[in-house]
Design a protein around this motif. Structure first.
Motif, PDB file in Angstrom:
ATOM      1  N   LEU A   1       0.830  -1.203   0.000  1.00  0.00           N
ATOM      2  CA  LEU A   1       0.000   0.000   0.000  1.00  0.00           C
ATOM      3  C   LEU A   1       0.868   1.257   0.000  1.00  0.00           C
ATOM      4  CD1 LEU A   1      -2.812  -1.074   2.468  1.00  0.00           C
ATOM      5  CD2 LEU A   1      -2.983  -0.824  -0.013  1.00  0.00           C
TER       6      LEU A   1
ATOM      7  N   VAL B   1       0.730   4.174  -2.867  1.00  0.00           N
ATOM      8  CA  VAL B   1       0.515   5.592  -2.552  1.00  0.00           C
ATOM      9  C   VAL B   1       1.583   6.445  -3.235  1.00  0.00           C
ATOM     10  CG1 VAL B   1       0.679   7.275  -0.650  1.00  0.00           C
ATOM     11  CG2 VAL B   1      -0.751   5.235  -0.408  1.00  0.00           C
TER      12      VAL B   1
ATOM     13  N   LEU C   1      -5.200   3.546   5.991  1.00  0.00           N
ATOM     14  CA  LEU C   1      -5.918   4.419   5.059  1.00  0.00           C
ATOM     15  C   LEU C   1      -6.548   5.618   5.764  1.00  0.00           C
ATOM     16  CD1 LEU C   1      -7.461   1.808   2.615  1.00  0.00           C
ATOM     17  CD2 LEU C   1      -5.568   3.388   2.184  1.00  0.00           C
ATOM     18  N   GLU C   2      -7.082   5.412   6.954  1.00  0.00           N
ATOM     19  CA  GLU C   2      -7.637   6.560   7.669  1.00  0.00           C
ATOM     20  C   GLU C   2      -6.528   7.531   8.075  1.00  0.00           C
ATOM     21  OE1 GLU C   2     -10.881   7.704  11.121  1.00  0.00           O
ATOM     22  OE2 GLU C   2     -10.640   5.613  10.519  1.00  0.00           O
TER      23      GLU C   2
ATOM     24  N   TRP D   1      -5.692  12.697   0.294  1.00  0.00           N
ATOM     25  CA  TRP D   1      -6.499  11.507  -0.002  1.00  0.00           C
ATOM     26  C   TRP D   1      -7.873  11.591   0.632  1.00  0.00           C
ATOM     27  CZ3 TRP D   1      -4.645   7.496  -3.013  1.00  0.00           C
ATOM     28  CH2 TRP D   1      -3.295   7.566  -3.347  1.00  0.00           C
TER      29      TRP D   1
ATOM     30  N   VAL E   1     -10.863   8.819   1.658  1.00  0.00           N
ATOM     31  CA  VAL E   1     -11.003   7.374   1.848  1.00  0.00           C
ATOM     32  C   VAL E   1     -12.451   7.034   2.171  1.00  0.00           C
ATOM     33  CG1 VAL E   1     -10.252   5.410   3.253  1.00  0.00           C
ATOM     34  CG2 VAL E   1      -8.614   7.220   2.669  1.00  0.00           C
TER      35      VAL E   1
ATOM     36  N   ALA F   1      -9.470   4.631  -1.780  1.00  0.00           N
ATOM     37  CA  ALA F   1      -8.783   5.882  -1.476  1.00  0.00           C
ATOM     38  C   ALA F   1      -8.511   6.575  -2.806  1.00  0.00           C
ATOM     39  CB  ALA F   1      -7.482   5.614  -0.731  1.00  0.00           C
TER      40      ALA F   1
END
Length: 128
Positions: A16, A20, A49-50, A105, A107, A124
């Motif tokens: 991930l 990104v 992701l958060e 981003w 999400v 995202a």
């Protein structure tokens, strides 16, 4: 789909992180998690992701979020530290960029209602 092969949290987070880095503005990252199969990885992906979304937040600090967010008993301190470390690498890279080039981003979580432990699709979008 074979259940004899499970992904590993550390390699998922590193993948991930690489995604990104290569996605440009307008790019979409989608990740399917399976809480029933691997709660630790599900938690780590959600928090990653958060945290990424919180990089540009004026409401909440991403580091505080990662440090204080609740986690299931199956998640150990090493997993929390791994998420924090991967995000910190991205944060430092972001801080070195000119302000107008810093990535932002949004999400979203998509899951079936009424089904406990249903697979969850996280998306995202890099908006900046």
């Amino acid at each position: 789909s074979s259940k004899e092969y499970l992904t590993q949290t550390s390699s998922t987070l590193r993948s991930l992180q690489q995604a990104v880095r290569v996605l440009r503005r307008g790019g979409l990252l989608s990740v399917m998690t399976y809480p029933r199969s691997n709660r630790q990885e599900d938690w780590a992906v959600h928090v990653f992701l958060e945290g990424l979304a919180l990089f540009s937040s004026v409401q909440q600090d991403w580091q505080e979020f990662v440090t204080t967010v609740e986690c299931p008993a199956s998640v150990d301190d090493d997993t929390r530290e791994l998420v924090r470390s991967v995000l910190m690498d991205l944060w430092q890279e972001r801080c070195e960029m000119p302000r107008q080039q810093r990535f932002t981003w949004r999400v979203h979580e998509h899951k079936k209602l009424g089904w406990t432990d249903a697979p969850i699709l996280l998306t995202a979008v890099r908006i900046k």
